[in-house]
Motif scaffolding. Structure first.
Motif, PDB file in Angstrom:
ATOM      1  N   ASP A 352       0.839  -1.192   0.000  1.00 52.80           N
ATOM      2  CA  ASP A 352       0.000   0.000   0.000  1.00 52.80           C
ATOM      3  C   ASP A 352       0.883   1.253   0.000  1.00 52.80           C
ATOM      4  OD1 ASP A 352       0.804   0.575   2.675  1.00 52.80           O
ATOM      5  OD2 ASP A 352      -0.842  -0.621   3.483  1.00 52.80           O
ATOM      6  N   CYS A 353       0.252   2.417  -0.067  1.00 56.23           N
ATOM      7  CA  CYS A 353       1.004   3.677  -0.189  1.00 56.23           C
ATOM      8  C   CYS A 353       1.972   3.873   0.976  1.00 56.23           C
ATOM      9  CB  CYS A 353       0.036   4.855  -0.277  1.00 56.23           C
ATOM     10  SG  CYS A 353      -0.919   4.907  -1.805  1.00 56.23           S
ATOM     11  N   CYS A 354       1.515   3.583   2.183  1.00 53.15           N
ATOM     12  CA  CYS A 354       2.376   3.755   3.357  1.00 53.15           C
ATOM     13  C   CYS A 354       3.566   2.811   3.312  1.00 53.15           C
ATOM     14  CB  CYS A 354       1.577   3.520   4.635  1.00 53.15           C
ATOM     15  SG  CYS A 354       0.323   4.781   4.949  1.00 53.15           S
ATOM     16  N   GLN A 355       3.324   1.565   2.929  1.00 54.20           N
ATOM     17  CA  GLN A 355       4.414   0.581   2.863  1.00 54.20           C
ATOM     18  C   GLN A 355       5.428   0.952   1.793  1.00 54.20           C
ATOM     19  OE1 GLN A 355       1.930  -2.844   2.190  1.00 54.20           O
ATOM     20  NE2 GLN A 355       2.011  -3.489   4.333  1.00 54.20           N
ATOM     21  N   ARG A 356       4.964   1.515   0.672  1.00 54.11           N
ATOM     22  CA  ARG A 356       5.889   1.887  -0.399  1.00 54.11           C
ATOM     23  C   ARG A 356       6.819   3.007   0.028  1.00 54.11           C
ATOM     24  NH1 ARG A 356       1.342   1.375  -3.857  1.00 54.11           N
ATOM     25  NH2 ARG A 356       1.207   3.604  -4.285  1.00 54.11           N
ATOM     26  N   GLY A 357       6.418   3.805   1.030  1.00 54.03           N
ATOM     27  CA  GLY A 357       7.247   4.901   1.502  1.00 54.03           C
ATOM     28  C   GLY A 357       8.276   4.478   2.537  1.00 54.03           C
ATOM     29  N   ARG A 358       8.275   3.202   2.917  1.00 55.84           N
ATOM     30  CA  ARG A 358       9.206   2.744   3.945  1.00 55.84           C
ATOM     31  C   ARG A 358      10.561   2.416   3.323  1.00 55.84           C
ATOM     32  NH1 ARG A 358       5.811  -1.537   7.492  1.00 55.84           N
ATOM     33  NH2 ARG A 358       7.537  -1.221   8.941  1.00 55.84           N
ATOM     34  N   ARG A 363      10.484  -2.804   2.965  1.00 54.79           N
ATOM     35  CA  ARG A 363       9.686  -3.270   1.821  1.00 54.79           C
ATOM     36  C   ARG A 363      10.035  -4.710   1.489  1.00 54.79           C
ATOM     37  NH1 ARG A 363      11.656   1.520  -0.428  1.00 54.79           N
ATOM     38  NH2 ARG A 363      12.629   0.384  -2.173  1.00 54.79           N
ATOM     39  N   SER A 391      12.117   0.208   8.780  1.00 52.27           N
ATOM     40  CA  SER A 391      11.633   1.552   9.079  1.00 52.27           C
ATOM     41  C   SER A 391      11.430   1.731  10.573  1.00 52.27           C
ATOM     42  CB  SER A 391      10.307   1.803   8.342  1.00 52.27           C
ATOM     43  OG  SER A 391      10.520   1.806   6.948  1.00 52.27           O
ATOM     44  N   GLU A 395      13.086   4.551  12.896  1.00 51.20           N
ATOM     45  CA  GLU A 395      12.320   5.432  13.777  1.00 51.20           C
ATOM     46  C   GLU A 395      12.855   5.383  15.196  1.00 51.20           C
ATOM     47  OE1 GLU A 395       8.404   4.006  13.262  1.00 51.20           O
ATOM     48  OE2 GLU A 395       8.182   4.826  11.243  1.00 51.20           O
TER      49      GLU A 395
END
Length: 417
Positions: A352-358, A363, A391, A395
Motif C-alpha cells: 500500500d502507499c504507506c508501505q511503499r514509503g518505507r 519493503r 523503518s 524510527e
C-alpha cells in the motif's frame, strides 16, 4: 508458462480489445510470467476490466454485519444505513442521500438459505456457478453444519485485518463440482501462480501464525469433511490442500466496496456554493471521527478474489498501474498511473502507499514474508547501498537521537500525554 490468450483474457470485459492492447509473456524462472503493453498506453487510461474466477467476502466482515451481495460483493446497505451502524448514531440523516447508488428494491434472497444478493442477475449467476453446492438451506445458522464449522475454525485462526479467506478455496471446489466442463475450470485455476513445498509452508506460516501446522491440519480435515469430491481428490490430499492454500494466499486480490465511500466521492463532485461546501465537508469530517471512535477501521465490505489476467502483473515499488473497484463490486479496473510504452512491462504494487514509503529493507521484509520474492525494481536497485534496517529501527534510532538532544523536554511531553 503463460496461458493461451483465450484463457487469460476470458474473464475481461471486451477480451478481444484487451488482447490487442496487452500480452502475457514468460520472463524467466524467477519472475515467471508478466503483463506487457502492445501499444502506447496513456496515464489514466483503463487497461482492462476483469471479473474474478471466484470471490468471497471476508468472514469477519460478514460476522460484523457488513452486508454485501453474496456474489459480486456490492454493498447492500444504503450509505445512510451504513453510516448509522458504523457511527452508532441510529437517527443520523445524511444530506444528499439521493447520491447513494444502493437500490434495496432490487435485492433478492436465496429462497432456501436466505443469503442476499443485490439483484436477480447476481442470485442466478451464483446459483449457476457455485451456490447449489454451498447453499446450506435451513442449516444456514446451524453451528454444527460442516461448512459453518470450517468458517468458525478460520475465524479463530485468522483475525482482522483479514488478507484471505478459506471460502475462496470452498468456492473453487464448488465451481468445479457444479461445472459441466470440470477440466476447463481446473485448467483456469492452474494458471495461477504455483509454489514449491517449502514456499507453501512459509505462506501457511504467515497466514496462520506459529502454530500453523496443527491449524492447517484442522482446516484440512474440516475442508475435506465439508466439500470432498472425487474429481478433485488431489486438492484434498495434505500436499494438494497446502498448494491450494498457498495459491489463495499469494494470488488473492483484496476487494473493497462501501456505499458510504461512494456517497462521499459523489458529494466531493458536487458543485456547491462555498458556504454549503464548507458545511458538507465539516459534516463528513465529523462523521468519520464518529465512525473512528465507534467502529475503527472497518469501513468497507471487504473480501478477496482470484483474477486471472491481473495475477500475471508483477510487483514494482514504483508501479505504472493500479487496481481499483469504482463500480463498488468485484469488477477490477486496472488503470495506468503513468504513460506506458509498447513492450514495457505493466506492474502494480503489492504494497500500500504507506508501505511503499518505507525503507528498502522494510519493503523487502514485507514482500519476502507475504509473496516470497526479493524485489529488483528500479527503486530497490537504486537503494541497494542503503543500510539494512527496517523503518521501525530507523524510527527508533531517530527517537533515541532526539532523546539525547531534547532530554528533559521529551520526558515532560511524555508525562503530559
Amino acid at each position: 508458462m503463460a496461458a493461451p490468450h483465450d484463457d487469460m483474457f476470458s474473464f475481461c470485459v471486451d477480451p478481444g480489445k484487451v488482447a490487442s492492447n496487452v500480452e502475457v509473456k514468460f520472463i524467466d524462472n524467477i519472475k515467471g510470467k508478466g503483463l506487457f503493453a502492445k501499444r502506447s498506453i496513456k496515464k489514466g487510461d483503463s487497461i482492462f476490466i476483469e471479473r474474478p474466477l471466484v470471490s468471497a467476502q471476508f468472514l469477519w466482515n460478514a460476522l460484523y454485519k457488513y452486508k454485501a451481495c453474496e456474489y459480486c460483493l456490492r454493498a447492500l446497505e444504503t450509505a445512510e444505513e451504513n453510516a448509522r451502524r458504523l457511527s452508532g448514531i441510529p437517527a443520523l440523516s445524511l444530506p444528499h442521500a439521493e447520491l447513494c447508488r444502493v437500490r434495496p428494491e432490487l435485492h433478492q434472497a436465496c429462497p432456501h438459505c436466505q443469503v442476499m444478493y443485490c439483484s436477480s442477475e447476481c442470485r442466478q449467476a451464483a446459483a449457476d456457478q457455485y451456490h447449489r453446492i454451498l447453499c446450506l438451506g435451513p442449516s444456514q445458522e446451524d453451528p454444527d453444519h460442516p461448512i459453518n464449522k470450517l468458517k468458525d475454525a478460520w475465524r479463530s485462526m485468522h483475525y482482522p485485518p483479514e488478507t484471505s479467506s478459506i471460502m475462496l478455496m470452498a468456492r473453487m471446489v464448488a465451481v468445479v463440482k457444479q461445472a459441466k466442463d470440470k477440466a476447463c475450470w481446473q485448467k483456469l485455476f492452474s494458471q495461477l501462480c504455483s509454489r514449491t513445498a517449502n514456499e507453501e509452508e512459509e505462506i501457511a506460516h504467515k497466514l496462520l501464525g506459529e502454530k500453523f501446522r496443527g491449524q492447517l491440519a484442522l482446516l484440512h480435515s474440516l475442508f475435506t469433511t465439508a466439500l470432498y469430491d472425487d474429481h478433485l481428490s488431489r486438492w484434498f490430499t495434505a500436499e494438494g490442500f497446502r498448494s491450494l492454500f498457498a495459491l489463495v494466499g499469494t494470488n488473492g486480490q483484496g476487494i473493497g466496496t462501501s456505499s458510504l465511500s461512494h456517497w462521499v466521492h459523489a458529494c466531493d463532485a458536487l458543485e456547491l456554493p462555498s458556504q454549503q461546501r464548507e458545511q458538507l465537508d465539516s459534516f463528513i469530517d465529523q462523521l468519520y471521527k464518529d465512525i473512528e471512535k465507534e467502529t475503527g477501521d472497518f469501513l468497507n465490505c471487504e473480501g478477496s478474489g482470484l483474477y486471472l489476467l491481473q495475477s500475471s502483473c508483477n510487483h514494482s515499488c514504483i508501479p505504472n498501474a493500479e487496481a481499483s473497484f469504482p463500480d463498488s463490486n468485484f469488477l477490477l479496473h486496472l488503470s495506468a498511473l503513468s504513460d506506458i510504452n509498447p513492450g514495457e512491462e505493466i506492474c502494480i504494487s503489492y504494497l500500500d502507499c504507506c508501505q511503499r514509503g518505507r525503507s528498502r529493507h522494510s519493503r523487502h521484509k514485507i514482500l519476502r514474508e507475504n509473496y516470497l520474492f526479493v524485489c529488483s525494481c528500479p527503486k530497490c536497485v537504486s537503494q541497494m547501498d542503503d543500510l539494512d534496517v527496517t523503518s521501525e529501527e530507523e524510527e527508533e534510532e531517530e527517537g533515541e537521537a532526539e532523546g539525547e538532544t531534547e532530554g528533559d523536554e521529551m520526558e515532560d511531553e511524555m508525562t503530559d500525554v
